[in-house]
Design a protein around this motif. Sequence first.
Motif, PDB file in Angstrom:
ATOM      1  N   LEU A 110       0.823  -1.208   0.000  1.00 47.15           N
ATOM      2  CA  LEU A 110       0.000   0.000   0.000  1.00 47.15           C
ATOM      3  C   LEU A 110       0.858   1.260   0.000  1.00 47.15           C
ATOM      4  O   LEU A 110       0.540   2.246  -0.678  1.00 47.15           O
ATOM      5  CB  LEU A 110      -0.931  -0.010   1.217  1.00 47.15           C
ATOM      6  N   ALA A 111       1.959   1.251   0.756  1.00 48.64           N
ATOM      7  CA  ALA A 111       2.852   2.414   0.782  1.00 48.64           C
ATOM      8  C   ALA A 111       3.499   2.638  -0.580  1.00 48.64           C
ATOM      9  O   ALA A 111       3.650   3.779  -1.037  1.00 48.64           O
ATOM     10  CB  ALA A 111       3.924   2.210   1.856  1.00 48.64           C
ATOM     11  N   TRP A 112       3.883   1.552  -1.244  1.00 48.30           N
ATOM     12  CA  TRP A 112       4.492   1.659  -2.573  1.00 48.30           C
ATOM     13  C   TRP A 112       3.538   2.317  -3.564  1.00 48.30           C
ATOM     14  O   TRP A 112       3.953   3.096  -4.425  1.00 48.30           O
ATOM     15  CB  TRP A 112       4.896   0.274  -3.056  1.00 48.30           C
ATOM     16  N   HIS A 113       2.254   2.008  -3.418  1.00 49.23           N
ATOM     17  CA  HIS A 113       1.237   2.575  -4.312  1.00 49.23           C
ATOM     18  C   HIS A 113       0.593   3.834  -3.737  1.00 49.23           C
ATOM     19  O   HIS A 113      -0.413   4.309  -4.270  1.00 49.23           O
ATOM     20  CB  HIS A 113       0.160   1.529  -4.609  1.00 49.23           C
ATOM     21  N   ARG A 114       1.182   4.359  -2.665  1.00 50.34           N
ATOM     22  CA  ARG A 114       0.720   5.597  -2.025  1.00 50.34           C
ATOM     23  C   ARG A 114      -0.759   5.513  -1.628  1.00 50.34           C
ATOM     24  O   ARG A 114      -1.520   6.472  -1.800  1.00 50.34           O
ATOM     25  CB  ARG A 114       0.949   6.804  -2.954  1.00 50.34           C
ATOM     26  N   ARG A 115      -1.152   4.366  -1.095  1.00 52.54           N
ATOM     27  CA  ARG A 115      -2.549   4.194  -0.692  1.00 52.54           C
ATOM     28  C   ARG A 115      -2.673   3.734   0.764  1.00 52.54           C
ATOM     29  O   ARG A 115      -3.748   3.306   1.165  1.00 52.54           O
ATOM     30  CB  ARG A 115      -3.260   3.205  -1.617  1.00 52.54           C
ATOM     31  N   LEU A 116      -1.598   3.811   1.514  1.00 48.42           N
ATOM     32  CA  LEU A 116      -1.652   3.470   2.929  1.00 48.42           C
ATOM     33  C   LEU A 116      -2.185   4.691   3.678  1.00 48.42           C
ATOM     34  O   LEU A 116      -1.463   5.657   3.922  1.00 48.42           O
ATOM     35  CB  LEU A 116      -0.263   3.086   3.442  1.00 48.42           C
ATOM     36  N   GLU A 117      -3.459   4.638   4.032  1.00 47.59           N
ATOM     37  CA  GLU A 117      -4.118   5.814   4.598  1.00 47.59           C
ATOM     38  C   GLU A 117      -5.019   5.423   5.761  1.00 47.59           C
ATOM     39  O   GLU A 117      -5.377   4.261   5.937  1.00 47.59           O
ATOM     40  CB  GLU A 117      -4.946   6.510   3.513  1.00 47.59           C
ATOM     41  N   TRP A 118      -5.383   6.444   6.549  1.00 43.66           N
ATOM     42  CA  TRP A 118      -6.303   6.247   7.665  1.00 43.66           C
ATOM     43  C   TRP A 118      -7.714   6.537   7.163  1.00 43.66           C
ATOM     44  O   TRP A 118      -8.030   7.660   6.781  1.00 43.66           O
ATOM     45  CB  TRP A 118      -5.937   7.165   8.817  1.00 43.66           C
ATOM     46  N   PRO A 119      -8.613   5.539   7.166  1.00 44.09           N
ATOM     47  CA  PRO A 119      -9.947   5.734   6.598  1.00 44.09           C
ATOM     48  C   PRO A 119     -10.946   6.344   7.561  1.00 44.09           C
ATOM     49  O   PRO A 119     -12.108   6.553   7.200  1.00 44.09           O
ATOM     50  CB  PRO A 119     -10.356   4.300   6.247  1.00 44.09           C
ATOM     51  N   GLY A 120     -10.516   6.617   8.767  1.00 42.18           N
ATOM     52  CA  GLY A 120     -11.442   7.104   9.786  1.00 42.18           C
ATOM     53  C   GLY A 120     -11.714   6.006  10.806  1.00 42.18           C
ATOM     54  O   GLY A 120     -11.610   4.811  10.507  1.00 42.18           O
ATOM     55  N   MET A 121     -12.068   6.409  12.017  1.00 40.06           N
ATOM     56  CA  MET A 121     -12.249   5.455  13.101  1.00 40.06           C
ATOM     57  C   MET A 121     -13.361   4.445  12.828  1.00 40.06           C
ATOM     58  O   MET A 121     -13.235   3.255  13.132  1.00 40.06           O
ATOM     59  CB  MET A 121     -12.547   6.206  14.408  1.00 40.06           C
ATOM     60  N   GLU A 122     -14.470   4.914  12.234  1.00 48.09           N
ATOM     61  CA  GLU A 122     -15.599   4.010  12.022  1.00 48.09           C
ATOM     62  C   GLU A 122     -15.254   2.894  11.047  1.00 48.09           C
ATOM     63  O   GLU A 122     -15.491   1.708  11.318  1.00 48.09           O
ATOM     64  CB  GLU A 122     -16.807   4.810  11.510  1.00 48.09           C
ATOM     65  N   ALA A 123     -14.664   3.252   9.906  1.00 51.94           N
ATOM     66  CA  ALA A 123     -14.323   2.249   8.893  1.00 51.94           C
ATOM     67  C   ALA A 123     -13.203   1.334   9.376  1.00 51.94           C
ATOM     68  O   ALA A 123     -13.261   0.108   9.202  1.00 51.94           O
ATOM     69  CB  ALA A 123     -13.914   2.938   7.590  1.00 51.94           C
ATOM     70  N   ALA A 124     -12.176   1.928   9.989  1.00 55.24           N
ATOM     71  CA  ALA A 124     -11.063   1.115  10.480  1.00 55.24           C
ATOM     72  C   ALA A 124     -11.507   0.200  11.619  1.00 55.24           C
ATOM     73  O   ALA A 124     -11.098  -0.963  11.701  1.00 55.24           O
ATOM     74  CB  ALA A 124      -9.920   2.011  10.944  1.00 55.24           C
ATOM     75  N   GLY A 125     -12.361   0.720  12.507  1.00 52.48           N
ATOM     76  CA  GLY A 125     -12.859  -0.084  13.607  1.00 52.48           C
ATOM     77  C   GLY A 125     -13.696  -1.260  13.134  1.00 52.48           C
ATOM     78  O   GLY A 125     -13.592  -2.366  13.670  1.00 52.48           O
ATOM     79  N   HIS A 126     -14.525  -1.020  12.118  1.00 51.75           N
ATOM     80  CA  HIS A 126     -15.336  -2.107  11.557  1.00 51.75           C
ATOM     81  C   HIS A 126     -14.434  -3.180  10.963  1.00 51.75           C
ATOM     82  O   HIS A 126     -14.637  -4.380  11.214  1.00 51.75           O
ATOM     83  CB  HIS A 126     -16.272  -1.560  10.478  1.00 51.75           C
ATOM     84  N   ALA A 127     -13.439  -2.770  10.184  1.00 51.98           N
ATOM     85  CA  ALA A 127     -12.520  -3.733   9.574  1.00 51.98           C
ATOM     86  C   ALA A 127     -11.754  -4.509  10.636  1.00 51.98           C
ATOM     87  O   ALA A 127     -11.550  -5.722  10.514  1.00 51.98           O
ATOM     88  CB  ALA A 127     -11.541  -3.015   8.644  1.00 51.98           C
ATOM     89  N   ALA A 128     -11.348  -3.814  11.698  1.00 52.62           N
ATOM     90  CA  ALA A 128     -10.596  -4.476  12.767  1.00 52.62           C
ATOM     91  C   ALA A 128     -11.451  -5.523  13.477  1.00 52.62           C
ATOM     92  O   ALA A 128     -10.991  -6.640  13.754  1.00 52.62           O
ATOM     93  CB  ALA A 128     -10.091  -3.441  13.773  1.00 52.62           C
ATOM     94  N   LEU A 129     -12.704  -5.177  13.767  1.00 51.02           N
ATOM     95  CA  LEU A 129     -13.599  -6.115  14.447  1.00 51.02           C
ATOM     96  C   LEU A 129     -13.872  -7.341  13.580  1.00 51.02           C
ATOM     97  O   LEU A 129     -13.760  -8.480  14.040  1.00 51.02           O
ATOM     98  CB  LEU A 129     -14.917  -5.412  14.793  1.00 51.02           C
ATOM     99  N   VAL A 130     -14.212  -7.108  12.317  1.00 53.54           N
ATOM    100  CA  VAL A 130     -14.485  -8.217  11.408  1.00 53.54           C
ATOM    101  C   VAL A 130     -13.241  -9.081  11.237  1.00 53.54           C
ATOM    102  O   VAL A 130     -13.324 -10.313  11.231  1.00 53.54           O
ATOM    103  CB  VAL A 130     -14.978  -7.684  10.043  1.00 53.54           C
ATOM    104  N   GLY A 131     -12.083  -8.452  11.117  1.00 56.72           N
ATOM    105  CA  GLY A 131     -10.845  -9.197  10.938  1.00 56.72           C
ATOM    106  C   GLY A 131     -10.497 -10.044  12.147  1.00 56.72           C
ATOM    107  O   GLY A 131     -10.122 -11.215  12.015  1.00 56.72           O
ATOM    108  N   ALA A 132     -10.617  -9.458  13.344  1.00 55.99           N
ATOM    109  CA  ALA A 132     -10.296 -10.212  14.553  1.00 55.99           C
ATOM    110  C   ALA A 132     -11.205 -11.435  14.699  1.00 55.99           C
ATOM    111  O   ALA A 132     -10.764 -12.509  15.133  1.00 55.99           O
ATOM    112  CB  ALA A 132     -10.422  -9.306  15.778  1.00 55.99           C
TER     113      ALA A 132
END
Length: 299
Positions: free
Chosen positions: A54-76
């Motif tokens: 993602l860093a190589w393609h300049r797309r490593l970004e913070w999507p916001g707490m709600e989106a990141a939190g949802h992804a983290a919960l689903v992933g865990a």
Amino acid sequence: MPSLLTSIPALALAFVFLWNSGFIGAEYGLPDAGTFTLLFWRYTALTLALALFLAWHRRLEWPGMEAAGHAALVGALAHGVWLACVLLSLEQGVPAGIVALVVALQPLATGAFSGRMTGESTSARQWAGLILGFCGVAVAVGARIDWNDSGSVFGYLIPLGSVAAITLASLLQRRREVLGRVVMPLDLTLFYQSLATALALALPAVAVEQLATHWTPRFLATMAWLIFAVSLGAYGLMWLLLARIDAVRVASLFYLGPPVTMLMAWIAFGDRLLGTDIAGLMIAAVGVVLVQGVRRRPG
């Protein structure tokens, strides 16, 4: 729709193959590391690989707490809890057939709760397919169960955690799709899912297993397959399928898992292939066809 007749079956077949290859990979990897340690190294490496990509393609970004939190919960849930419960049960000495049979409750659980969580009700034909699929799994797995091996009650209950985790994760992800919430690109979603999983596994891997690992060539090869083919390939395909079809249809594909895994074990380890394995696979396949053949409408 043409896309449902072409891309969806191809995605489903690839998902079934890659997902179930993870069980073969676990059998190769567990002798060299405990459950938590194996999963910690797997998801730490995956997180670093995705971060670099993602860093190589300049797309490593913070999507916001709600989106990141949802992804983290689903992933865990979908990565950490699901896999840890399966592997811990195997470490407790529970026969793989019993684990497969319990985990196969997941499509039935998804069917039971999908209407409440996603608004996508399960039709009578789909229920018939879900029940038939479970019967196929029971035929394949039941013939292999050693009914004289009682094992520990705790060990037999552990796979229920896998059922609850993957069901909840699938429904949460599908609900987000149905409600039209902002969904991150797949690679960024997998990054936050993987990061959350690695962080959740760090404590038990260190405290319980002290990160004890035998860095053998077999272990390194196994980790490479589990990281790229399963964690990237299979999970990526599952999220793509959930974005296109309802959760019950995706869940029904898990019925193909035990028979397909038995076929893989026959190829990889020379395990004996029984007639009931083939019969179970055919019955489960008919059940999956019944579920997949129904076009879903919001209930």
